[in-house]
Structure formats: structure tokens, C-alpha cells
Scaffold this active site. Structure first.
Site, mmCIF file in Angstrom:
data_model
loop_
_atom_site.group_PDB
_atom_site.id
_atom_site.type_symbol
_atom_site.label_atom_id
_atom_site.label_comp_id
_atom_site.label_asym_id
_atom_site.label_seq_id
_atom_site.Cartn_x
_atom_site.Cartn_y
_atom_site.Cartn_z
ATOM 1 C CB THR A 72 -0.908 0.188 1.179
ATOM 2 O OG1 THR A 72 -1.681 -1.139 1.384
ATOM 3 C CG2 THR A 72 -1.770 1.053 1.297
ATOM 4 C CD GLN A 178 -2.067 -10.755 -4.705
ATOM 5 O OE1 GLN A 178 -1.697 -11.725 -4.516
ATOM 6 N NE2 GLN A 178 -2.713 -10.145 -3.594
ATOM 7 C CB CYS A 327 -19.387 -5.608 4.253
ATOM 8 S SG CYS A 327 -20.868 -5.524 5.136
HETATM 9 C C1 PLP Z 1 -2.448 -5.923 -6.120
HETATM 10 C C2 PLP Z 1 -2.138 -5.337 -4.433
HETATM 11 N N1 PLP Z 1 -1.822 -4.322 -4.107
HETATM 12 C C3 PLP Z 1 -1.470 -3.765 -3.311
HETATM 13 C C4 PLP Z 1 -1.605 -4.684 -1.933
HETATM 14 C C5 PLP Z 1 -1.404 -3.930 -0.571
HETATM 15 O O1 PLP Z 1 -0.087 -4.538 -0.168
HETATM 16 P P1 PLP Z 1 -0.215 -4.369 1.431
HETATM 17 O O2 PLP Z 1 -0.976 -5.254 2.098
HETATM 18 O O3 PLP Z 1 1.227 -4.953 1.780
HETATM 19 O O4 PLP Z 1 -0.212 -3.170 1.843
HETATM 20 C C6 PLP Z 1 -2.328 -5.814 -2.135
HETATM 21 C C7 PLP Z 1 -2.696 -6.604 -1.112
HETATM 22 O O5 PLP Z 1 -3.715 -7.333 -0.925
HETATM 23 C C8 PLP Z 1 -2.572 -6.130 -3.533
HETATM 24 O O6 PLP Z 1 -2.967 -7.416 -3.573
#
Ligand code: PLP
Length: 379
Positions: A72, A178, A327
Site C-alpha cells: 500500500t 500479487q 461490506c
Molecule cells: C495488488 C495489490 N496491491 C497492493 C496490496 C497492498 O499490499 P499490503 O498489504 O502489503 O499493503 C495488495 C494486498 O492485497 C494487493 O493485492
């Protein structure tokens, strides 16, 4: 019996990673910014991890890696880091199927006057490169397109898209959270300028991630402080999490070929078995797809079925999967990605995701589909 099939949400840390973390917390807990031996040892661990992560994506130099707290933050640093370099709002191109870590920063910029174009996708969740070319304007400063889509597993043609961006001298970012550890990632061959990674999706621990920055790409930090990570991400590095990330990256690279083949075979087995269930329709691209990723819509006549309900029912049976819908205020919202792919709101609340990992066996898949069939016949 407990079966965890939600590796796209997070993965169980490897034994080796847990061991390293313990060592780090007991012996190697120094601050990399300190000048004494404790600091030196910490710096060594930090730079080793940087080298391991750089190797996973074939980055030309360790200098290309900025450690963050996770995917993130890497995504936010990419979007806001580029945007902050401009005094007036410009134009960014993204897609309708991004993770919220890209989608929301773009919406936030939009509220500040930035122009955001969201490329459409087809029924399989794929972007048409021609749409990217058409969307580029003279004030486009960044294109951000997810590599392997988290909800439906579709892989975008990143090198082709990055090439178009380059033709117009527009920076290209991809969220490869991913994809890392599942497909070979080579930033040079892909031609991307920025790329996001997260440790806990590759059997590291939660709390570490990285942004790859091609040499010469300039971004601004999101906050001020001690100037760590070349001044782009101030704050004492979470050394244990980052060292674990490095080791997880190294092991992911070592096992990549055999493990992605094994996962692909298991996933295809999941799809073959699912064909025997009248209520399961595969979503996403079946060919260009993350090897560990299975996703479906539950085409059940009952109006009470949602993906979230199926997740809860399977949880009673000791099986962990996830739903695409969210949700909000107690009401199930349709998945925005499935809506973007052309599914109706009624269908888009019925999405589920079954994601496999290094511990998944054929028996886990058989057991899960048997349980799922029983649940769907009962309700
Ligand atoms: C495609 C994608 N980007 C970003 C994130 C966020 O990563 P993090 O959980 O390390 O903040 C995720 C988490 O599921 C994700 O699947």
C-alpha cells in the site's frame, strides 16, 4: 482439518523467515542509521535485503530499491511521489480494476483537480493496449496498471503497455504485489519505471514492502524526517520485517520455476473440478492468469447468496477463502472489478477467490470443492 486458501490476502511466513526474524530481534536489532557496531550490523542486514529484493526483480542496482511498510505504501509513494513533483494538476492513466492502494490515491488526486483516466477492461479483466495509446495526452505524467489482478487473477500485458507509455515519454508504474514470486519479474525486460512489492504475499512477514525506482526517475517523499531510504521514506527502517523480506525474496526466486509450475497445475486441477459444480463460473482470464489464483462467481438461484456468505460457510468447515465484494454499513457491495468487467450488480456480489500457496495440496482442493458443493446444495 484447517485449509488455508487465501494466499492473495497473506501467506504464512516461512520457517526460515521466522528464524531470521527471531535472530534479528534478539541480536541484530540495531538502528541502521547509527555509526557504531550495532548500527553497522543493522546496515549490513538492511543492505543484504536490498540486494535480495533487487535480484528478485532483476533491478540493475540496489539503489533502485526503496523500502516501505508494504504494498500500500509503495503504491501511494508511486502515485503521490510523482504527483508532488508538479505545481499544478496533471493527468494520470490507470484502470478500472486496480487495488484500492492505487484506486484511492488516484481518487484523492482527482479531488485536488487532477485528471484521472481509468481504462476499461474486457470480460476477462484485461486492458486493451490501444485504449492506453488513445488515452495519453500531452499532460499525462504517469500510467499505473496492475500486473496480476488480485481479485480475478488476470495478468495485464505489462511490457506492451510500458512500451506505449515510453513511446510518449510517460512514466509507467505497475503494482506487482500479487505477481512477485509467482511469475518471473524483470524490470528491465518489462520496461517499467516504478514497481510495487509486498513481503507478506511471498511468505515474508507483514510490515515490509518496496518500491522499485528506475535510475533517473524523480519522486518526492510523502513525509519528512530523518532522510532514510535516500530521503524518500523517512523513519527508522523496520529491520526485522525488511531482513525477512530479503530472505523471502531470495527463496521465492530460488523456487520460482518449480513452484509456479506446481501451482499452475494445482490451479488447473481446481478449475477442472469446478466444472463439475453447476454453480461455479470462472472469472478472469483462464490463460493469462496468476498461477496460484482461482476465482469464481456463484451462479446459484438463491437471492441470499453472496461471496461473503460463502466465505463464512466455508469457514465453519475450517476452510479459509475470500470474497471480492466488500461490506459497507452492513450492506454487501458488489465488487467494483467484476462490475468493470461487465458483470451485473447481482453477479458482482457473488464473487469468491480461492488462492493457493506452497502448502496447498490436491487433497485440499478436493476437500474444498466437496465442502463448497455441499454448502451450495444445502442453501
Ligand atoms: C495488488 C495489490 N496491491 C497492493 C496490496 C497492498 O499490499 P499490503 O498489504 O502489503 O499493503 C495488495 C494486498 O492485497 C494487493 O493485492
Amino acid at each position: 482439518m484447517q485449509i488455508y486458501l487465501d494466499s492473495c490476502a497473506t501467506t504464512a511466513p516461512r520457517q526460515e523467515v521466522v528464524k531470521l526474524l527471531q535472530e534479528n530481534l534478539t541480536l541484530g536489532w540495531g538502528n541502521p542509521s547509527s555509526l557504531h557496531s550495532w548500527g553497522e550490523r543493522a546496515t549490513f542486514a538492511l543492505e543484504k535485503a536490498r540486494w535480495q529484493v533487487a535480484s528478485l526483480i532483476n533491478a540493475p542496482s540496489v539503489d533502485n530499491i526503496i523500502f516501505t511498510s508494504g504494498g500500500t505504501e509503495a503504491d501511494n509513494l508511486a502515485i503521490f511521489g510523482i504527483a508532488s513533483g508538479y505545481d499544478t494538476p496533471q493527468h494520470i492513466i490507470t484502470t478500472t480494476v486496480e487495488h484500492s492502494a492505487i484506486a484511492l490515491p488516484c481518487t484523492m488526486l482527482e479531488k485536488q483537480g487532477w485528471q484521472i483516466s481509468r481504462l476499461p477492461v474486457n470480460r476477462e479483466g484485461k486492458v486493451n493496449p490501444k485504449d492506453l495509446e488513445k488515452a495519453i495526452q500531452t499532460n499525462t505524467v504517469l500510467v499505473s496498471i496492475i500486473y496480476g489482478q488480485s481479485e480475478v487473477g488476470t495478468i495485464q500485458p505489462i511490457s506492451e503497455l510500458a512500451k506505449i507509455s515510453k513511446k510518449y515519454q510517460v512514466l509507467f508504474h505497475t503494482d506487482a504485489v500479487q505477481t512477485a514470486g509467482r511469475l518471473t519479474l524483470d524490470v528491465e525486460a518489462l520496461g517499467v519505471d516504478l514497481l510495487s512489492l509486498s513481503s507478506h504475499k511471498i511468505y515474508g512477514i507483514q510490515g515490509a514492502g518496496a518500491l522499485y525506482l528506475r535510475k533517473g526517475v524523480e519522486i518526492k517523499p510523502l513525509w519528512g524526517g530523518g532522510g532514510q531510504e535516500k530521503g524518500l521514506r523517512s523513519g527508522t527502517q523496520a529491520l526485522g520485517a525488511i531482513a525477512s523480506f530479503g530472505l523471502a525474496a531470495q527463496l521465492a526466486q530460488k523456487e520460482l520455476e518449480s513452484e509456479s509450475l506446481r501451482l499452475r497445475e494445482l490451479r488447473d486441477y481446481l478449475f477442472r473440478l469446478s466444472a463439475q459444480c453447476p454453480y461455479l463460473t470462472i472469472t478472469g482470464d483462464t490463460l493469462h492468469r496468476l498461477p496460484h489464483h482461482g476465482s469464481f462467481i456463484i451462479n446459484h438461484p438463491s437471492p441470499n447468496i453472496t461471496g461473503r456468505r460463502i466465505v463464512r460457510e466455508l469457514n465453519f468447515a475450517g476452510i479459509g477463502i475470500s470474497a471480492g465484494s466488500a461490506c459497507n454499513s452492513g450492506k454487501t457491495q458488489p465488487s467494483s472489478s467484476l462490475l468493470a468487467m461487465g458483470y451485473s450488480p447481482e453477479e458482482a456480489i457473488k464473487g469468491i477467490r480461492i488462492s493457493l500457496d506452497r502448502n496447498t495440496t490436491k487433497e485440499d482442493i478436493e476437500w474444498t470443492l466437496t465442502a463448497l458443493n455441499q454448502i451450495l446444495q444445502r442453501i
